[in-house]
Design a protein around this motif. Structure first.
Motif, PDB file in Angstrom:
ATOM      1  N   THR A  96      19.291  27.006  11.857  1.00 46.69           N
ATOM      2  CA  THR A  96      20.338  26.278  11.165  1.00 46.69           C
ATOM      3  C   THR A  96      19.776  25.569   9.933  1.00 46.69           C
ATOM      4  O   THR A  96      20.371  25.598   8.853  1.00 46.69           O
ATOM      5  N   ASP A 163      26.518  30.911  11.700  1.00 49.97           N
ATOM      6  CA  ASP A 163      25.314  30.374  12.326  1.00 49.97           C
ATOM      7  C   ASP A 163      25.463  30.333  13.845  1.00 49.97           C
ATOM      8  O   ASP A 163      26.491  29.893  14.360  1.00 49.97           O
ATOM      9  N   GLU A 167      25.582  30.907  20.350  1.00 51.37           N
ATOM     10  CA  GLU A 167      26.448  29.821  20.791  1.00 51.37           C
ATOM     11  C   GLU A 167      27.912  30.242  20.823  1.00 51.37           C
ATOM     12  O   GLU A 167      28.806  29.444  21.061  1.00 51.37           O
TER      13      GLU A 167
HETATM   14 MG    MG Z   1      21.152  26.208  15.294  1.00 54.23          MG
END
Ligand code: MG
Ligand code: ADP
Length: 545
Positions: A96, A163, A167
């Motif tokens: 990130t 990004d 997740e």
């Molecule tokens: Mg990250």
């Protein structure tokens, strides 16, 4: 957007500009990522420290170092100017941050002025939503609403960044057909993962550029050839670690002292290849090394204060644990309500309010970093032991895919050791860590099917064995190690790349045992640093290969 995470602690409430903290990461271009296993990626991630041999060999072969500002430059391996780029790396290695720096440099005119627009999205924030690309853009960049058709007119000037694929709750739907047809128009309403797949496959906005980041574990399930370039973040080599410390502490003398302290600790130092561990380590050490200058944080003084903190820790812990088992990283206010968490200044050390998207009235929360969430999730089982909860979670841990629950399990094992949790005890008040939880965790560790693992010859089996030894190492319980490993242990790690941190673990395990029948370290590429750690214990091995 261009700022680093807040560091834990109330007095640390300020954020830092990326220019004051950013240390260049080592990134290598790796076209053949699909051939790599998870453990190879891990080894690559630590390669700076140790696997010089392997790294050099591979750099000469199929790997090349690549500076982040060259990610979209000509790619010799795929003979093209890449449009789709994947940046991979383990949790906390700086994906990130790298992307933020990339955008920062673009915004300040340092590179890629061929892009007129760069759109940045986090998978965790656009999860599970069905919408069109247009509305996705408008949601984050409302000021573009009126001009959108013009903006999208020339796809070659557009870069889309997504990004954290790991997740995302849903997988990328890259294959044609099936229930998820790719989309063709920016107005088509689809799940976000389908939109991303369509951009990657160039059925939508042909000619646009796309940058994705992900943990390596998610990559193996992707179709080969989708990405023109795959870059792996290796993390911080020694020099960068030192530089990070110096930037973090500012003061030359303090940073040198702190760095020397960390260098002395084998585990801490090797873990610092990962920037997030560097960050956590520096933050934890800060009060120790500059306590003289400032006042230490006030500790709770009354029993009531202690209890209030304890209650807060427990509710935050259950929130974290719910998130870990449900793959939730962004919490809505109702999640907090259900978990009985009242957002207070005390919490800002580890739970943060996310910046609100313009036009949205909904505040969301997340933990400072996934590792912190995993820590709280493990801690709560000790502070507020519930038999059924523990049983359910451990069932999930046992049946999970490789990589999931790894950090959580480490913390769970680590907290079973009285000396490890002692410093925490003053924060949880008189009500101690649950003895029942300790008992159950040790039971769980001792029930690992060591015999079966020992006999496996595939790389995954060997890596799992190493992971289990790592849990034993965390637990610091030598009787437990002896019981699990048994008297006539055979350990075969051949062809598994052993990092210094693995050697430290192995040395610990050996130190607990009276004797090991056989240890195979053939082609493990152990470097000097690892060997030094093993040497004092090797006499315990009857047959060393
Ligand atoms: Mg990250
Ligand atoms: N290049 C870097 N320079 C300085 N600090 C970094 C760098 N990369 C990561 N960090 C630190 O590590 C933390 C975690 O990094 P992050 O980018 O969130 O990792 P990832 O996205 O891979 O999980 C950041 O909040 C920051 O403190």
């Amino acid at each position: 957007m261009m700022i680093e995470n807040k560091t834990p602690g109330k007095s640390e409430g300020q954020t830092f500009s990326i220019t004051n903290r950013y240390v260049e990461l080592k990134v290598i271009s790796d076209h053949h990522f699909r051939k790599q296993t998870h453990q190879e990626h891990e080894a690559l991630a630590a390669a700076g420290e140790l696997n010089e041999y392997r790294l050099q060999r591979r750099i000469k072969g199929e790997l090349e170092r690549i500076a982040p500002d060259r990610l979209f430059r000509w790619c010799f391996q795929s003979h093209c100017l890449p449009l789709s780029v994947m940046v991979s790396g383990v949790a906390g290695v700086g994906k990130t941050t790298l992307v933020q720096k990339f955008i920062f440099d673009w915004a300040t005119g340092k590179h890629y002025q061929k892009f007129a627009f760069v759109f940045f999205f986090k998978f965790r924030e656009v999860n599970e939503q069905k919408m069109s690309l247009e509305s996705l853009i408008c949601q984050t960049y409302p000021h573009l609403r009126d001009k959108l058709p013009r903006v999208l007119e020339d796809p070659e000037k557009l870069l889309f960044i997504f990004d954290g694929l790991d997740e995302s709750k849903t997988d990328l739907k890259l294959r044609r057909g099936g229930s998820h047809e790719l989309c063709m128009n920016p107005g088509d309403v689809k799940p976000v993962t389908v939109i991303v797949a369509s951009l990657l496959k160039q059925t939508l906005l042909k000619g646009c550029s796309v940058l994705l980041t992900s943990r390596p574990s998610k990559l193996t399930s992707l179709e080969p050839g989708v990405f023109h370039r795959v870059a792996s973040i290796v993390g911080f080599l020694s020099k960068e670690r030192e530089r990070y410390f110096s930037m973090f502490f500012g003061d030359e003398r303090v940073s040198r002292e702190a760095f020397a302290y960390v260098r002395d600790s084998q585990v801490l130092y090797t873990l610092c290849y990962n920037p997030s561990y560097c960050w956590i380590t520096c933050t934890a050490l800060k009060p120790c090394f500059i306590a003289r200058a400032g006042r230490p944080q006030p500790a709770p003084k009354t029993v009531t204060q202690l209890f209030r903190m304890r209650d807060t820790l427990i509710s935050v812990g259950w929130l974290a644990e719910y998130g870990i088992t449900d793959r939730t990283l962004v919490f809505q206010p109702h999640h907090l309500q259900v978990a009985n968490v009242v957002f207070s200044p005390f919490l800002t050390g580890f739970l943060v309010e996310n910046p609100q998207a313009e036009g949205s009235s909904q505040v969301t929360y997340s933990f400072l970093h996934l590792t912190i969430q995993e820590f709280f999730a493990a801690l709560v089982h000790y502070l507020d032991y519930k038999e059924d909860k523990f049983r359910d979670t451990m069932a999930k841990v046992r049946s999970c895919k490789e990589g999931d629950y790894e950090i959580f399990s480490c913390f769970l094992a680590g907290l079973s050791h009285p000396a490890t949790r002692m410093p925490l005890e003053k924060y949880v008040g008189q009500l101690k860590f649950s003895a029942e939880a300790t008992h159950k965790v040790i039971g769980w560790l001792s029930k690992t099917n060591y015999e079966e693992l020992q006999s496996r010859e595939d790389p995954e089996g060997k890596r799992r064995l190493m992971n289990i030894l790592n849990l034993l190492f965390e637990s610091r319980n030598s009787q437990l190690v002896r019981d699990v490993v048994g008297k006539d242990a055979h350990m075969d790690f051949s062809e598994l790349y052993l990092m210094p941190v693995d050697c430290t673990v192995l040395a610990y395990v050996l130190s607990c045992c009276e004797e090991i029948q056989r240890l195979t370290l053939d082609s493990c590429f152990i470097q000097n640093e690892g060997l030094e750690r093993l040497r004092p214990e090797l006499h315990k091995v009857r047959e060393l290969r």
